[in-house]
Every structure is written in C-alpha cells, then in structure tokens.
Motif scaffolding. Structure first.
Motif, short mmCIF file in Angstrom:
data_model
loop_
_atom_site.label_atom_id
_atom_site.label_comp_id
_atom_site.label_asym_id
_atom_site.label_seq_id
_atom_site.Cartn_x
_atom_site.Cartn_y
_atom_site.Cartn_z
N LYS A 28 50.02 11.10 0.48
CA LYS A 28 49.08 12.22 0.36
C LYS A 28 47.77 11.74 -0.30
O LYS A 28 47.67 10.62 -0.78
N SER A 29 46.79 12.63 -0.35
CA SER A 29 45.54 12.32 -1.04
C SER A 29 45.80 12.18 -2.53
O SER A 29 46.68 12.86 -3.09
N PRO A 30 45.06 11.32 -3.24
CA PRO A 30 45.29 11.13 -4.68
C PRO A 30 44.95 12.37 -5.49
O PRO A 30 44.12 13.19 -5.08
N LYS A 31 45.61 12.52 -6.62
CA LYS A 31 45.33 13.64 -7.52
C LYS A 31 43.91 13.50 -8.06
O LYS A 31 43.47 12.41 -8.43
N ASN A 53 45.58 16.48 -15.28
CA ASN A 53 46.69 17.44 -15.45
C ASN A 53 47.46 17.66 -14.14
O ASN A 53 48.64 17.99 -14.17
N ALA A 54 46.79 17.46 -13.00
CA ALA A 54 47.48 17.58 -11.72
C ALA A 54 48.47 16.42 -11.56
O ALA A 54 49.61 16.62 -11.11
N PHE A 55 48.05 15.23 -11.95
CA PHE A 55 48.96 14.08 -11.89
C PHE A 55 50.12 14.29 -12.85
O PHE A 55 51.28 14.05 -12.50
N HIS A 110 43.99 2.59 -4.51
CA HIS A 110 43.58 2.42 -5.91
C HIS A 110 43.45 3.75 -6.64
O HIS A 110 43.84 3.87 -7.81
N ASP A 111 42.91 4.76 -5.98
CA ASP A 111 42.69 6.05 -6.63
C ASP A 111 43.98 6.76 -7.00
O ASP A 111 43.98 7.67 -7.85
N HIS A 112 45.08 6.35 -6.39
CA HIS A 112 46.38 6.95 -6.74
C HIS A 112 46.88 6.48 -8.10
O HIS A 112 47.84 7.05 -8.64
N PHE A 113 46.26 5.44 -8.65
CA PHE A 113 46.70 4.88 -9.93
C PHE A 113 45.82 5.30 -11.10
O PHE A 113 46.10 4.94 -12.24
#
Length: 250
Positions: free
Chosen positions: A88-91, A95-97, A141-144
C-alpha cells in the motif's frame, strides 16, 4: 534516499549475518538482494524468520505443541501484515504508522503468546532486514520514515545513558506495557528529531556491540594480570593493551 554512511553501516551489519534464511540472499557481502530468492520463497516470510532468530532465545514453553503452533501462526500473520503494509501507499503521519504498528503488535502478541517487548523485536528487526534489501531501501524508502527502533540490550544501555537516565533498566523482552514501550520509542524519535530512527540504529547498535566486546577484552586481560603466574613483563604489556582499549571506547 539513504546516504553513503547508512550504506556503510548496513554493509557492516549484513556482513555479520552468519545464519538464517537471509544468509543466502547476501550479495558481495554488503547487501541483501531479492534476485537471490528462489521460486516459492517470500521475502516477508524470510525476514520474519530471520528476526525470529534474534528474539526466540527469550521464549519459554517452546516444547508445548499448542504454543509452538501459535507461534508459527504469529510469524505467518506478521509476514502477511508486512506484505499488506508495503504493497500500500506509505503512511503520511507518525500517528497513522503507530496505529498500524500497535494493531499488528497486539495481534502478534495474542496469536503467539508473546510480550510486547518480544513482539517489537520481531516486528522491528523484520523492518531492519527489509531495509537491508537494496530494492526496499530505494523503492520503498518512505515506508520506513516512521518505523521504530528495535530495542535490545545494547540499544537500551545506550538509551539509559544518553536519552533517559531515569529508565528503570527493564530488559526489552520483559516489557509488556504499551505506554512504556511507546514512551521509549517517542523519546528516541525526539532525540533524533526529523531523522529516521531505524537508520540511526545501525551505527548505534554496532557501536554498543563493539564497546561491550572491548570491555570483555579488558576484563579478560585484568584476570590474567591478577594471576600469580603472570610475569612482570606480561603484566606491563597487558596493562598497556588495556589502556589502549579503554581509550578506544571513551
């Protein structure tokens, strides 16, 4: 994108992987490549299994067949949640993550009969191993960005010394309070304001590991020096060696 320093840190970490399913995916001793995955293998299952090796020494009831089955299911559950997350798209917000993270942590705990501290090690190390994959590091990368720092003995020693001197010293595997765990992670985030804490963990962990190993060497040399059989010449050499070691970790 990750810079040269983190690439060096990752190379050093990956070079120390000497067992587990990810060992066969290491390319040139410095990165984990998806190109080496064989037909039927799944990267999410592999990183979870590798992370399990980092956590499982703290487990009890391993010989209980019912518990063992639950823990197999917990690993499968986490692999599925990771796949869903990275597909899915990164958070976009912290707080969403964290909302996603604590839902997964709770489900893994309930499914595998684990403590929060054990589940965090499993989840966070899975993230760390995925970050060692060049394909994930560059394309996901943005997922991290909001990922947590894996907590273990080395990191908590650093945490108490540098971040929160009032920390009670509880071992990572014994933590079973959500607010306590979140407080530690939030304090680490605040310490490394606007930086990805997972990236910082590579050099921190390696640094603390080297300090611990050096202190062990100092202690071993001290035992020899205090031995009645130790000659004056050897005592002098070992004393000089100890001073060099002490200087290296100051």
């Amino acid at each position: 994108m990750a810079g040269n320093d983190i690439n060096k840190d990752i190379k050093e970490f990956v070079s120390g992987i000497n067992r587990g399913p990810l060992k066969s995916l290491i390319v040139n001793g410095n990165t984990i490549s998806l190109d080496n995955i064989t037909h039927g293998e799944d990267i999410y299952e592999l990183v979870v299994e590798q992370a399990w090796l980092d956590m499982c020494r703290t487990l009890t009831n391993n010989k209980n067949k019912s518990v063992a089955k639950q823990r197999v299911e917990a690993k499968q559950l986490l692999a599925e949640r990771l796949k869903y997350y990275f597909d899915k798209s990164p958070k976009k917000k912290e707080n969403a993550f964290d909302g996603w993270y604590f839902e997964v942590n709770s489900d893994v705990c309930n499914c595998g009969n684990l403590k929060i501290g054990q589940a965090q090690k499993l989840i966070n190390m899975a993230f760390k191993y995925l970050y060692c994959c060049k394909e994930f590091r560059e394309n996901k990368h943005d997922h991290f960005v909001f990922s947590h720092m894996p907590l273990d003995g080395y990191i908590l020693k650093w945490y108490k010394r540098e971040v929160d001197k009032e920390y009670d010293g509880q071992a990572w595997s014994k933590i079973n309070d959500v607010s306590k765990y979140l407080s530690i992670e939030q304090n680490i985030r605040n310490y490394f304001m606007d930086e990805i804490v997972l990236e910082k963990e590579f050099s921190l962990w390696m640094g603390e590991k080297k300090k611990a190993e050096t202190k062990t060497q100092i202690s071993y040399a001290d035992k020899i020096i205090k031995s009645p059989e130790c000659s004056s010449e050897l005592k002098k050499r070992l004393s000089d060696y100890q001073e060099q070691l002490k200087t290296s970790i100051q």
